[in-house]
Design a protein around this motif. Structure first.
Motif, PDB file in Angstrom:
ATOM      1  N   PHE A 108       0.827  -1.201   0.000  1.00 15.31           N
ATOM      2  CA  PHE A 108       0.000   0.000   0.000  1.00 15.31           C
ATOM      3  C   PHE A 108       0.872   1.267   0.000  1.00 15.31           C
ATOM      4  O   PHE A 108       0.548   2.256  -0.679  1.00 15.31           O
ATOM      5  N   GLN A 109       1.950   1.237   0.749  1.00 17.10           N
ATOM      6  CA  GLN A 109       2.826   2.404   0.799  1.00 17.10           C
ATOM      7  C   GLN A 109       3.468   2.673  -0.552  1.00 17.10           C
ATOM      8  O   GLN A 109       3.604   3.833  -0.968  1.00 17.10           O
ATOM      9  N   ALA A 110       3.840   1.598  -1.248  1.00 22.97           N
ATOM     10  CA  ALA A 110       4.405   1.762  -2.592  1.00 22.97           C
ATOM     11  C   ALA A 110       3.365   2.363  -3.530  1.00 22.97           C
ATOM     12  O   ALA A 110       3.666   3.249  -4.341  1.00 22.97           O
ATOM     13  N   LEU A 111       2.126   1.883  -3.423  1.00 20.40           N
ATOM     14  CA  LEU A 111       1.048   2.419  -4.245  1.00 20.40           C
ATOM     15  C   LEU A 111       0.820   3.901  -3.966  1.00 20.40           C
ATOM     16  O   LEU A 111       0.711   4.721  -4.889  1.00 20.40           O
ATOM     17  N   THR A 112       0.728   4.236  -2.693  1.00 19.65           N
ATOM     18  CA  THR A 112       0.437   5.613  -2.313  1.00 19.65           C
ATOM     19  C   THR A 112       1.537   6.563  -2.755  1.00 19.65           C
ATOM     20  O   THR A 112       1.271   7.637  -3.312  1.00 19.65           O
ATOM     21  N   SER A 113       2.784   6.162  -2.530  1.00 16.20           N
ATOM     22  CA  SER A 113       3.901   7.037  -2.894  1.00 16.20           C
ATOM     23  C   SER A 113       4.040   7.179  -4.402  1.00 16.20           C
ATOM     24  O   SER A 113       4.512   8.205  -4.898  1.00 16.20           O
ATOM     25  N   ASN A 244      -1.890   0.558  10.863  1.00 12.76           N
ATOM     26  CA  ASN A 244      -1.264   1.090   9.646  1.00 12.76           C
ATOM     27  C   ASN A 244      -1.976   0.573   8.398  1.00 12.76           C
ATOM     28  O   ASN A 244      -2.155   1.312   7.425  1.00 12.76           O
ATOM     29  N   LEU A 245      -2.403  -0.684   8.457  1.00  2.00           N
ATOM     30  CA  LEU A 245      -3.150  -1.249   7.332  1.00  2.00           C
ATOM     31  C   LEU A 245      -4.447  -0.474   7.130  1.00  2.00           C
ATOM     32  O   LEU A 245      -4.814  -0.123   5.996  1.00  2.00           O
ATOM     33  N   ASP A 246      -5.142  -0.189   8.218  1.00  2.00           N
ATOM     34  CA  ASP A 246      -6.372   0.597   8.165  1.00  2.00           C
ATOM     35  C   ASP A 246      -6.123   1.973   7.548  1.00  2.00           C
ATOM     36  O   ASP A 246      -6.858   2.432   6.671  1.00  2.00           O
ATOM     37  N   ILE A 247      -5.094   2.645   8.040  1.00  2.00           N
ATOM     38  CA  ILE A 247      -4.783   3.989   7.553  1.00  2.00           C
ATOM     39  C   ILE A 247      -4.371   3.951   6.085  1.00  2.00           C
ATOM     40  O   ILE A 247      -4.803   4.785   5.277  1.00  2.00           O
ATOM     41  N   ASN A 248      -3.557   2.967   5.729  1.00  2.00           N
ATOM     42  CA  ASN A 248      -3.102   2.867   4.342  1.00  2.00           C
ATOM     43  C   ASN A 248      -4.251   2.605   3.378  1.00  2.00           C
ATOM     44  O   ASN A 248      -4.349   3.239   2.323  1.00  2.00           O
TER      45      ASN A 248
END
Length: 321
Positions: A108-113, A244-248
């Motif tokens: 998810f972090q890779a997607l968001t960034s 973090n999963l929820d937030i992402n």
């Protein structure tokens, strides 16, 4: 062990393996003899992969749009790959649970960034033109994203927040599905009529989504967490990973979509309709949807203020430093 002895030992092990499964080792060795060497491009089907970008217009930036959405779907597949392992696991191993949740967060972090590719990587005028050739297709129709939500939390947590208090796990999956939050995002508020985008999606995926929801009923990631021993449930590292999963998934990812929509679909304070007809200003804000996979991990104040400050940042950037 000498080389000849090692090879003989390996052959004996292979023979035993195929014997136990009723297979003939000699035939498999013949197959190995005739088989071509594996190449990188064949292994990942590179030529096929690079042939899947087929623009419908002559605008160069449309190819960027296609590729980014294809990359996104591959990340969704990675997330589902990890979620399924958590759901299927019966060991209640804490380290396993944490490692899988952290993997999901990294995707998810890779997607968001990477979403800046969508926000800053295309010309607005090109987008507003080629998008008209995409009707009624919409990112709203990503079935994998709906699946990863269903794997993460019970269906009652995905009911639209205005109706959520009316339903519980005592209600049938079919009934809960009828009131799932994202359907309102593609329904005309005045007439109650579903958009063609939603009708297409439901026709194609409803049976599959309901089947998955029934399969994971009682074993979603949230329910797996609640079934852990009390000491595991209180583990700080696990709690942090799940929050973090929820937030992402439910704040950062939809907010990046909002940033993109605001960049391309807002002009002079007037919103342009999305290609699928979704009311994105009401559908995307996390503070409006209040989708939370693991609600008991938060205080009442945190639940009430879910995503609010981030929405204000998107729509009123002049109010932020």
């Amino acid at each position: 062990m000498k080389k000849d002895e090692l090879i003989e030992s390996q052959i004996n092990k292979l023979e035993e393996k195929f014997k136990n499964s009723g297979q003939d080792l000699s035939s498999y060795l013949d197959g190995l003899l005739y088989q071509r060497y594996l190449t990188y491009w064949d292994y990942i089907h590179l030529d096929t992969l690079l042939s899947l970008q087929v623009p419908r217009t002559h605008f160069p930036d449309e190819e960027i749009f296609i590729m980014y959405h294809q990359i996104t779907e591959l990340y969704f597949k990675l997330i589902l790959h990890e979620e399924k392992q958590i759901v299927d696991d019966k060991s209640q191993d804490l380290d396993f649970f944490i490692s899988k949740a952290n993997r999901i967060n990294s995707y998810f972090q890779a997607l968001t960034s990477s979403f800046s590719i969508m926000i800053n990587g295309m010309e607005r005028e090109q987008f507003l033109r080629y998008r008209m050739a995409l009707l009624p297709a919409s990112g709203f129709q990503s079935a994998q994203y709906r699946m990863l939500e269903i794997y993460a939390t019970p269906m009652e947590n995905l009911v639209h927040h205005t109706e959520r208090e009316k339903y519980s796990n005592e209600d049938s999956i079919d009934e809960l599905y009828e009131h799932i939050y994202w359907k309102k995002g593609a329904t005309d508020k005045k007439t109650g009529e579903k958009t063609l985008t939603l009708k297409q999606f439901e026709y194609r995926y409803t049976p599959r989504l309901i089947r998955i929801a029934n399969q994971v009923n009682g074993t979603t990631i949230y329910e797996k967490y609640l079934s852990l021993p009390k000491s595991y449930q209180e583990n700080v590292t696990l709690i942090e990973a799940l929050k973090n999963l929820d937030i992402n998934a439910n704040v950062n990812w939809p907010l990046m979509h909002m940033g993109s929509a605001y960049r391309y679909l807002s002009k002079d304070k007037a919103a342009v309709d999305a290609t699928g007809g979704t009311n994105w200003k009401n559908y995307l804000p996390p503070s409006f949807q209040k989708i939370i996979f693991f609600p008991t991990l938060y205080t009442e104040t945190e639940l009430d203020n879910w995503g609010k400050q981030w929405v204000e940042h998107i729509f009123n950037p002049e109010n932020n430093d």
